[in-house]
Scaffold this active site. Sequence first.
Site, mmCIF file in Angstrom:
data_model
loop_
_atom_site.group_PDB
_atom_site.id
_atom_site.type_symbol
_atom_site.label_atom_id
_atom_site.label_comp_id
_atom_site.label_asym_id
_atom_site.label_seq_id
_atom_site.Cartn_x
_atom_site.Cartn_y
_atom_site.Cartn_z
ATOM 1 N N ASP A 196 45.125 50.891 30.555
ATOM 2 C CA ASP A 196 43.717 50.933 30.989
ATOM 3 C C ASP A 196 43.186 51.013 32.198
ATOM 4 O O ASP A 196 42.045 51.937 32.293
ATOM 5 C CB ASP A 196 43.530 49.420 31.284
ATOM 6 C CG ASP A 196 41.833 48.507 31.464
ATOM 7 O OD1 ASP A 196 40.760 48.936 30.339
ATOM 8 O OD2 ASP A 196 41.772 48.784 32.453
ATOM 9 N N LYS A 200 40.588 54.667 33.165
ATOM 10 C CA LYS A 200 39.444 55.026 34.160
ATOM 11 C C LYS A 200 39.584 55.742 35.356
ATOM 12 O O LYS A 200 38.891 56.704 35.854
ATOM 13 C CB LYS A 200 39.284 53.381 34.185
ATOM 14 C CG LYS A 200 39.019 52.531 33.572
ATOM 15 C CD LYS A 200 39.651 50.862 34.319
ATOM 16 C CE LYS A 200 39.135 49.747 33.923
ATOM 17 N NZ LYS A 200 39.360 48.111 33.826
#
Length: 401
Positions: A196, A200
């Site tokens: 994750d 980003k």
Amino acid sequence: MVKIAILGYGTVGSGVFEVIRQNKDVITGKINEAIEVKYVLDLKTFEDDPVTEVLTNSFDDIVNDPEVEIVCETMGGVKPAYEFTRRALEKGKSVCTSNKELVEMHGPELLKLAKANNCSYLFEASVGGGIPIIRPLRTSLAQEEILSITGILNGTTNYILTKMETEGLAFADVLKRAQEKGYAEKNPDADVLGFDACRKIAILTSLAYGKNVSYADILTEGITAITDTDFAYMKKLGATIKLFAKSLKKGDKYYAIVAPFVVTDENPLFGVNGVYNAILLNCNMGGETMYYGKGAGKLATASAVVADVLDCARHIGKNLDTRWDEEKLEISPVDSFVRRFFVRVSGNDRAAAADAFGEITFIDGVAEGECGFITGEMSEADYREKAAKAGNVIAMIRMDS
Ligand code: HSE
């Protein structure tokens, strides 16, 4: 009056609906126009919820309605969000999204499509939840050369590491607690393995340099190997462990990594705890700036989506340009990167440890039957060679400075 539609009435979508209703007067006061939610797309029904009045299960209702000028894509995932986003943009409807997966995978293509159709594709909520970071990179810092980005970009892992530190608990116990409290998913892999945070930092790095960073090119290590013993060493050092997502430009080369780092209180990110996120940027003219806030959660993330809606509402019929070309940004391997390393080896043979790793500083009195130390500066490649030769490394965590 600007009419909008929301795709998906889940956590973020219902948050967008709520922010627009609750802050109706504030919003109208700021942009001199009201925002009206004309449709919410969802296949489910929601009894006793005001959304019922505007609920539809057909995307065609939305895309074929010329009154709808802005679409909030808060469905998540790639299917059918990708197709719906493309169709909305092709009709000249701006799209505001929180969907980092779609942004990371198709960002440049969707931005190009928005430009060709005089509308915008905005994604403030896709990184750092409610923290304004995309807009500062796109506008306030457009004049700057970004030298480095260091982010705590995942709330779940920051919560787990904070609890391990403050309560002296093992990773598995904290993860279980986090799952019970809803801070970690049932399948926590994307968070705890670092994927994750990787998506980003890929988005932020692409925006910083205007070219496309592929998620797969970033060395990614999660937090699953971090133990309570590592934190016992940190206590002795007056340091902590944070999952950093970092990228930087050195000469004409670009580097990126997601991994746990040993962080001291000299770094402003040292005190970012629990589910909070923060991003530290270093720019060549203005120096350091830091952005801090809730990296997830219904209203924080929804608020960032609504910020994009207001930007689009002020610029109907125009494209808000975001520079992110399809051309690939080469990410160099971190092998040549020089830093110090925190290392634990099994056994009490300090001479053998010094022999294998060179000049090292021991951290004594933490755990039996092992040696913990900090190495001098060496490249990642050098470290790997030494560790392989030593053959008894239990743990390694990179030092932040
Ligand atoms: N799972 C993410 C986190 C949610 O823990 O930060 C926000 O992207």
